[in-house]
Design a protein around this motif. Structure first.
Motif, PDB file in Angstrom:
ATOM      1  N   GLY A   1       7.671   3.611   4.826  1.00  0.00           N
ATOM      2  CA  GLY A   1       8.014   2.486   5.817  1.00  0.00           C
ATOM      3  C   GLY A   1       8.623   1.426   5.353  1.00  0.00           C
ATOM      4  O   GLY A   1       9.508   1.249   4.825  1.00  0.00           O
TER       5      GLY A   1
ATOM      6  N   PRO B   1       0.734  -1.181  -0.061  1.00  0.00           N
ATOM      7  CA  PRO B   1       0.020  -0.066   0.045  1.00  0.00           C
ATOM      8  C   PRO B   1       0.722   1.375   0.008  1.00  0.00           C
ATOM      9  O   PRO B   1       1.898   1.173   0.471  1.00  0.00           O
ATOM     10  N   LYS B   2       0.326   2.271  -0.540  1.00  0.00           N
ATOM     11  CA  LYS B   2       1.032   3.598  -0.645  1.00  0.00           C
ATOM     12  C   LYS B   2       1.532   4.120   0.706  1.00  0.00           C
ATOM     13  O   LYS B   2       2.476   4.645   0.791  1.00  0.00           O
ATOM     14  N   GLU B   3       0.848   3.927   1.827  1.00  0.00           N
ATOM     15  CA  GLU B   3       1.152   4.367   3.062  1.00  0.00           C
ATOM     16  C   GLU B   3       2.369   3.486   3.695  1.00  0.00           C
ATOM     17  O   GLU B   3       2.885   4.098   4.593  1.00  0.00           O
ATOM     18  N   GLU B   4       2.793   2.647   2.933  1.00  0.00           N
ATOM     19  CA  GLU B   4       4.071   1.837   3.291  1.00  0.00           C
ATOM     20  C   GLU B   4       5.015   2.310   2.491  1.00  0.00           C
ATOM     21  O   GLU B   4       6.103   1.849   2.727  1.00  0.00           O
TER      22      GLU B   4
END
Length: 123
Positions: free
Chosen positions: A35, A29-32
């Motif tokens: 990260g 996912p983009k939020e990773e």
């Protein structure tokens, strides 16, 4: 004609692992992106990069040191793959081949460090 680090099977396999890591993390996912995706890609790239940098230094002591860093990056990537499984970003069936390659890389790096260490003792 030798090409230095590019002649090492361990470097070639580390490059393959880096490419596969990029492929696997492209579905995260983009939020990773800043990260786990970034961490895994850096660790994967670090394995081959440290083999190359160490060999390029043309010093057995430094080469051995950089191989140790490559071993650390290998362990880091293994840990991140396991975490990716635990948080359901990757399936074990997806990670098993890369983890097998990392095991092989670890064995080769350890053997190469031993070989370099024995050569240092002969000089």
């Amino acid at each position: 004609m030798t090409q230095g680090y590019r002649d090492f099977v361990v470097w070639q396999q580390a490059m393959d692992v880096a490419v596969e890591t990029y492929r696997l993390t492209s579905s995260f996912p983009k939020e990773e992106m800043f990260g786990l995706t970034s961490q895994m890609r850096r660790a994967a790239v670090s394995i081959a990069s440290n083999i190359a940098e160490g060999e390029g230094r043309k010093s057995k002591n430094e080469f051995s040191h950089f191989l140790g860093i490559a071993l650390g990056s290998k362990s880091e990537l293994e840990t991140q793959l396991i975490l990716s499984e635990r948080v359901n970003l990757l399936k074990t069936t997806d990670t098993e081949p890369i983890k097998k390659s990392l095991d092989d890389i670890g064995k080769m790096l350890t053997a190469l460090r031993r070989k370099i260490g024995s050569q240092k003792n002969l000089e």
